[in-house]
Design an enzyme around this catalytic site. Structure first.
Site, PDB file in Angstrom:
ATOM      1  N   HIS A  19       0.844  -1.191   0.000  1.00 30.37           N
ATOM      2  CA  HIS A  19       0.000   0.000   0.000  1.00 30.37           C
ATOM      3  C   HIS A  19       0.887   1.252   0.000  1.00 30.37           C
ATOM      4  CE1 HIS A  19       0.530  -0.712   4.456  1.00 30.37           C
ATOM      5  NE2 HIS A  19       0.915   0.541   4.350  1.00 30.37           N
TER       6      HIS A  19
HETATM    7  P1  TYD Z   1      -1.800  -2.901   7.267  1.00 29.96           P
HETATM    8  O1  TYD Z   1      -1.426  -1.474   7.447  1.00 29.96           O
HETATM    9  O2  TYD Z   1      -2.329  -3.304   5.917  1.00 29.96           O
HETATM   10  O3  TYD Z   1      -0.541  -3.822   7.617  1.00 29.96           O
HETATM   11  P2  TYD Z   1       0.802  -4.116   6.793  1.00 29.96           P
HETATM   12  O4  TYD Z   1       1.091  -2.913   5.977  1.00 29.96           O
HETATM   13  O5  TYD Z   1       1.802  -4.383   7.834  1.00 29.96           O
HETATM   14  O6  TYD Z   1       0.605  -5.341   5.973  1.00 29.96           O
HETATM   15  O7  TYD Z   1      -2.821  -3.315   8.418  1.00 29.96           O
HETATM   16  C1  TYD Z   1      -3.238  -4.646   8.592  1.00 29.96           C
HETATM   17  C2  TYD Z   1      -4.526  -4.619   9.395  1.00 29.96           C
HETATM   18  O8  TYD Z   1      -4.308  -4.074  10.698  1.00 29.96           O
HETATM   19  C3  TYD Z   1      -5.612  -3.780   8.749  1.00 29.96           C
HETATM   20  O9  TYD Z   1      -6.852  -4.447   8.962  1.00 29.96           O
HETATM   21  C4  TYD Z   1      -5.604  -2.500   9.542  1.00 29.96           C
HETATM   22  C5  TYD Z   1      -5.125  -2.928  10.899  1.00 29.96           C
HETATM   23  N1  TYD Z   1      -4.317  -1.888  11.578  1.00 29.96           N
HETATM   24  C6  TYD Z   1      -4.829  -1.231  12.673  1.00 29.96           C
HETATM   25  O10 TYD Z   1      -5.967  -1.479  13.114  1.00 29.96           O
HETATM   26  N2  TYD Z   1      -4.054  -0.292  13.305  1.00 29.96           N
HETATM   27  C7  TYD Z   1      -2.807   0.014  12.866  1.00 29.96           C
HETATM   28  O11 TYD Z   1      -2.109   0.879  13.463  1.00 29.96           O
HETATM   29  C8  TYD Z   1      -2.298  -0.662  11.702  1.00 29.96           C
HETATM   30  C9  TYD Z   1      -0.945  -0.350  11.167  1.00 29.96           C
HETATM   31  C10 TYD Z   1      -3.091  -1.607  11.097  1.00 29.96           C
END
Ligand code: TYD
Length: 134
Positions: free
Chosen positions: A52
């Site tokens: 992302h």
């Molecule tokens: P995401 O940012 O897509 O994780 P990564 O980039 O590490 O793969 O987030 C994964 C899931 O966690 C998504 O459902 C959102 C949730 N999340 C939160 O609730 N709070 C946070 O601070 C973060 C970073 C993610």
């Protein structure tokens, strides 16, 4: 913002025979005040994280343990950075697509973020991101 704005930041180390200590201060080692800390751990072999870009969030990520690779893409250039030191952070700026891959066993990625979690700040579709970054 480009992949070249995603710079490595060497953090202070207090060396001692009993072990080393590193610290990060918002406004000093990173340009933003830290609003949130989160960490990735127990990442299975072969898994990818990220995938992302953010519209306005700034971050500093650190391999607290082990190593992983960060693939950066600003829509026109790509760059790859390996993190494997507890005293080196990678600045992640807005409008740079990032993927975290090749996590070593037991690795931990800590992220310091400039704002609370906000799903509206994400581009999760690469083509949407490319169109916005153009
Ligand atoms: P995401 O940012 O897509 O994780 P990564 O980039 O590490 O793969 O987030 C994964 C899931 O966690 C998504 O459902 C959102 C949730 N999340 C939160 O609730 N709070 C946070 O601070 C973060 C970073 C993610």
């Amino acid at each position: 913002m480009s992949v070249h704005d995603c710079q490595l930041v060497e953090l202070p180390v207090i060396h001692a025979p009993e072990g080393n200590l590193t610290f990060v201060e918002g406004g000093r080692h990173i340009s933003f005040d830290i609003a949130r800390v989160y960490y990735l751990y127990d990442v299975p072999g072969g898994a990818k994280r990220g995938g992302h870009a953010h519209k306005s969030l700034e971050q500093l990520i650190v391999a607290m343990s082990g190593s992983f690779e960060v693939l950066l893409d600003d829509g026109s250039e790509r760059r790859s950075v390996i993190l494997n030191r507890s005293y080196v952070g990678l600045r992640l700026v807005p409008m740079v697509w990032r993927e975290l891959v090749n996590f070593s066993s037991g690795s931990v990625c800590m992220a310091l973020a400039s704002a609370p979690y906000d799903e509206a700040d994400y581009y999760r579709d690469y083509e949407d991101f490319r169109a916005a970054a153009a």
